[in-house]
Design a protein around this motif. Structure first.
Motif, short mmCIF file in Angstrom:
data_model
loop_
_atom_site.label_atom_id
_atom_site.label_comp_id
_atom_site.label_asym_id
_atom_site.label_seq_id
_atom_site.Cartn_x
_atom_site.Cartn_y
_atom_site.Cartn_z
N GLY A 78 -0.30 -29.50 19.26
CA GLY A 78 -1.15 -30.15 18.27
C GLY A 78 -2.17 -29.19 17.70
O GLY A 78 -2.41 -29.16 16.48
N GLU A 79 -2.77 -28.40 18.56
CA GLU A 79 -3.76 -27.43 18.09
C GLU A 79 -3.11 -26.38 17.19
O GLU A 79 -3.71 -25.93 16.22
N LEU A 91 -2.90 -27.57 13.62
CA LEU A 91 -4.19 -27.57 12.94
C LEU A 91 -4.72 -26.16 12.66
O LEU A 91 -5.36 -25.92 11.62
N LEU A 124 -11.18 -25.24 14.56
CA LEU A 124 -11.27 -26.19 15.66
C LEU A 124 -12.48 -25.90 16.52
O LEU A 124 -12.75 -24.73 16.86
N ILE A 152 -11.08 -35.70 16.18
CA ILE A 152 -9.94 -36.25 16.92
C ILE A 152 -10.47 -36.71 18.27
O ILE A 152 -11.07 -35.94 19.01
N HIS A 156 -6.63 -40.07 19.26
CA HIS A 156 -5.57 -39.41 20.02
C HIS A 156 -5.03 -40.46 20.99
O HIS A 156 -5.29 -40.45 22.18
N ALA A 186 -2.86 -34.53 14.96
CA ALA A 186 -3.05 -33.35 14.11
C ALA A 186 -2.50 -33.60 12.72
O ALA A 186 -3.14 -33.29 11.70
N GLU A 187 -1.32 -34.17 12.65
CA GLU A 187 -0.71 -34.44 11.35
C GLU A 187 -1.49 -35.47 10.55
O GLU A 187 -1.66 -35.33 9.33
#
Length: 320
Positions: free
Chosen positions: A17-18, A21, A27, A49, A71, A297-298
């Motif tokens: 996920g990171e 992004l 982040l 998030i 999340h 993330a999306e």
């Protein structure tokens, strides 16, 4: 996104996920998730998030905020009304941890009904002949009745596994008469607790469900019945459950959620017999963790691009 918006992660998440992004945002992950820490770290954030509860006034401390993504599923970690009033989009990920939670419920029922670890322990310490008689008191899930309080996505998945996998009869209750899917027998809330051999609590926390599993309902449970809570701690009247366990008026319980989290080390629940305790991890596995990280993330990137997220929960935010 030329200026690299800032996305605050209340907690680190799966690397996949990171990685989604990282090329598009900066982040930031605070050292802890205390309310004062989150308020401070949110001041420059364009997105958050959420894996830990946000302070109710978080939007007052985040003037640049455009979107909040859960999340996971439960929205009680997010002040949705306050976000809507500020024109901030909120999204979540329905279905992302459904299988994980459903498997937890069935694992907890097996733990309570057929605790094989006890046979293992007895075999190792006392020998073959001493261990075997303990199996005579264990109860199969097959043929018993499972009551589901909260027949949503997770509740329906539990029902399918219990009915088709274990041969259980499934009972459920609904505010709307006739709204339950085929294969779940509709009963009243009182009958659900009276007639079930096991009860799975998986409804959302609302003003209506807060304290719903009351002393009266717990008192209606059969002496051998067990209860599993994967909802929120506040749905159950905890002192009543403690009394029922200590007096052995019910067969046992499994709790993954609590009135206060983290659960204090001196909490009365630790002294209860026939009680399985886990630290709010029913929906957490390597599989679901990756799915939630990628999904959140999306969704965050959609919001930051000015697109509508796939699972927008507050469409009124655009009118704010």
């Amino acid at each position: 996104m030329p200026d690299q918006p800032i996305v605050l992660l209340t907690n680190a998440m799966h690397p996949d996920g990171e990685a989604i992004l990282a090329p598009h945002v900066r982040l930031i992950v605070p050292p802890d998730a205390r309310p004062e820490t989150l308020r401070e770290w949110a001041k420059d954030a364009n997105g958050i998030i959420v894996r830990a509860k946000l302070p109710d006034d978080i939007v007052d401390h985040a003037p640049r905020l455009k979107g909040i993504v859960r999340h996971g599923v439960g929205l009680d970690f997010i002040p949705v009304d306050a976000a809507t009033a500020r024109g901030i989009a909120v999204a979540n990920l329905p279905g992302s941890n459904t299988s994980a939670v459903a498997e937890y419920v069935m694992s907890a029922l097996m733990h309570l009904r057929r605790p094989l670890y006890r046979l293992d322990k007895s075999l190792r310490s006392d020998g073959w002949n001493a261990a075997r008689p303990a199996a005579d008191s264990l109860i199969e899930l097959s043929g018993s009745a499972l009551g589901i309080l909260g027949v949503g996505t997770i509740g329906r998945r539990i029902a399918n596994i219990a009915r088709d996998g274990f041969g259980m009869t499934v009972l459920g209750t609904s505010r709307r008469k006739g709204a339950l899917p085929a294969g779940i027998k509709e009963v009243s809330l009182e009958d659900l607790f009276t007639r079930s051999d096991a009860i799975a609590v998986c409804c959302g926390l609302t003003d209506e469900t807060r304290g719903m599993v009351s002393r009266d309902l717990i008192g209606r449970m059969r002496p051998t019945a067990v209860l599993v809570n994967v909802s929120r701690g506040a749905v159950i009247e905890t002192p009543a459950l403690i009394d029922a366990l200590r007096s052995q008026k019910i067969g046992g319980a499994a709790l993954d959620v609590f009135d206060v989290q983290p659960l204090p080390s001196n909490d009365s629940l630790f002294d209860c017999p026939n009680l399985l305790l886990t630290p709010h991890t029913a929906g957490i596995t390597a599989t679901s963790g990756r799915a939630m990280a990628v999904g959140s993330a999306e969704e965050m990137l959609r919001i930051l691009r000015g697109e509508q997220p796939l699972n927008l929960v507050n469409p009124a935010y655009k009118a704010a």
